[in-house]
Design a protein around this motif. Sequence first.
Motif, PDB file in Angstrom:
ATOM      1  N   LEU A 238       0.811  -1.214   0.000  1.00  0.00           N
ATOM      2  CA  LEU A 238       0.000   0.000   0.000  1.00  0.00           C
ATOM      3  C   LEU A 238       0.844   1.265   0.000  1.00  0.00           C
ATOM      4  O   LEU A 238       0.294   2.370  -0.079  1.00  0.00           O
ATOM      5  N   GLU A 239       2.154   1.132   0.123  1.00  0.00           N
ATOM      6  CA  GLU A 239       3.027   2.305   0.050  1.00  0.00           C
ATOM      7  C   GLU A 239       3.385   2.641  -1.390  1.00  0.00           C
ATOM      8  O   GLU A 239       3.920   3.716  -1.647  1.00  0.00           O
ATOM      9  N   ASP A 240       3.103   1.738  -2.301  1.00  0.00           N
ATOM     10  CA  ASP A 240       3.411   1.954  -3.726  1.00  0.00           C
ATOM     11  C   ASP A 240       2.093   1.963  -4.503  1.00  0.00           C
ATOM     12  O   ASP A 240       1.702   0.973  -5.111  1.00  0.00           O
ATOM     13  N   VAL A 241       1.388   3.114  -4.454  1.00  0.00           N
ATOM     14  CA  VAL A 241       0.054   3.255  -5.059  1.00  0.00           C
ATOM     15  C   VAL A 241       0.120   4.289  -6.176  1.00  0.00           C
ATOM     16  O   VAL A 241       0.850   5.281  -6.072  1.00  0.00           O
ATOM     17  N   TRP A 242      -0.636   4.064  -7.234  1.00  0.00           N
ATOM     18  CA  TRP A 242      -0.726   5.027  -8.329  1.00  0.00           C
ATOM     19  C   TRP A 242      -2.129   4.950  -8.941  1.00  0.00           C
ATOM     20  O   TRP A 242      -2.921   4.048  -8.625  1.00  0.00           O
ATOM     21  N   PHE A 243      -2.433   5.920  -9.813  1.00  0.00           N
ATOM     22  CA  PHE A 243      -3.709   5.942 -10.535  1.00  0.00           C
ATOM     23  C   PHE A 243      -3.446   5.567 -11.989  1.00  0.00           C
ATOM     24  O   PHE A 243      -2.428   5.955 -12.571  1.00  0.00           O
ATOM     25  N   THR A 244      -4.359   4.840 -12.561  1.00  0.00           N
ATOM     26  CA  THR A 244      -4.250   4.479 -13.973  1.00  0.00           C
ATOM     27  C   THR A 244      -5.548   4.835 -14.683  1.00  0.00           C
ATOM     28  O   THR A 244      -6.648   4.592 -14.158  1.00  0.00           O
TER      29      THR A 244
END
Length: 326
Positions: A238-244
Motif C-alpha cells: 500500500l506504500e506503492d500506489v498510483w492511478f491508472t
Amino acid sequence: MKKNYNLIGGIAVLAVVVLAIGVIGYIVSKPDPVPIQGEACASEYRVSGKVPGRIEVLFVKEGQRISKGDTIAFVDSPEVKAKLAQANAARKAASAQSLKASNGARKEEVTGAYELWQQALIQEELLKKSLDRMQKLFDEKVVSAQKYDEIKAKYDAAHAQALAAASQYEMAVKGARAEDKAAAQALVEQADGALMEVESYLDELYLTSPADGIVSDVFPKAGELVGTGAPVASVTDLEDVWFTFSIREDQLHGLKQGDRITVMIPALDGRETEAVVNYIAVRESYATWKATKSTAMYDAKTFEVRAVPVSKVEGLLPGMSALVKQ
C-alpha cells in the motif's frame, strides 16, 4: 418618419431577444465534458517457492498486515530431507578419500614395503658375492661361460628386484601422488557444493513476505500440495500506489509526462489530490479503436496514463475509482 423609427426599434429588440434565446439555448444544450475515470492500483507480489511439497502451516490470513520478512507458510518436503541426507553422506565419503590420499599408506604397509626392500637388498648382496667369485674362476678358465652367464643373470634380476622394492617403499612413505590428492580434494569441493545446494532448498521451505503490506489473497489451504513456482499468497504494497486511466487520444490535449493533474476520489468523500503523470503508452490495438463521429472523421486510439500521488493519501485502496478534475 416616426413610424420608421418605431419599426427599426422593434426589429432591434426582436434581434436581441432572438440572440439571447440562442445563447441561452447553446449554454443549456452544451454537452458536459466526458469524465475521465480510472482507478487506484498498487504493487502486488506473488509469494511462491522453488520446492514442491505440502503446505504444513499457514501463518497469515487474508487482510492481515505483515512486514517484510514475515513467514507466510511452511512447506514440508520429504524429498529435500532425503537429498540432504545423501549430500551429507557424499561429503563424508569425499572427506575420507581426501584424508586417505593426504595421509598416505598405513604404518603397517610402510613397514611391509621396507622389509621387502631389505630382503631384496640381502638377496642382491648375496648374488653379488657369488658373481665376484665366479668372475675370478671365469678369468682363470676354471668355469665355463654358461655358468658365469647364469650367475650374472641371477645377480641382474636381484638388482632389479631391489630397485623395485626401493621404489615401492618410497611410494608408501610419500603417499598418493599430487594429482591424486588434488582429485580427492576436488571431490570434497564438489560434495560441498551439492550440500550447499540442498541447504538452500531448506531455506525455501519457509516462504516469507518480500515487502510490507496486506495479504490480499491466500490460494492453497493447509495440507494441500503446491508445485514449483505455484503462488501461495499475494501481498499488496500500500506504500506503492498510483492511478491508472484509459484516455482516448482526442482527450489527451497534449498531456505529457511530468504534468500535474487533480484527481478526485469518490470513495473518500470526494477528496482531491494532486498526482504527477509518469507513464503514457498506447494500449494494445484490439478493442481500443473508437470512432470520433458516426460518419467520416477518424478512429481514435486509447492510451494508458499513470499518475503517482504527490503525497500519501490516507485510506486509498487499490480498486477505488478516480476521476480527473477538468
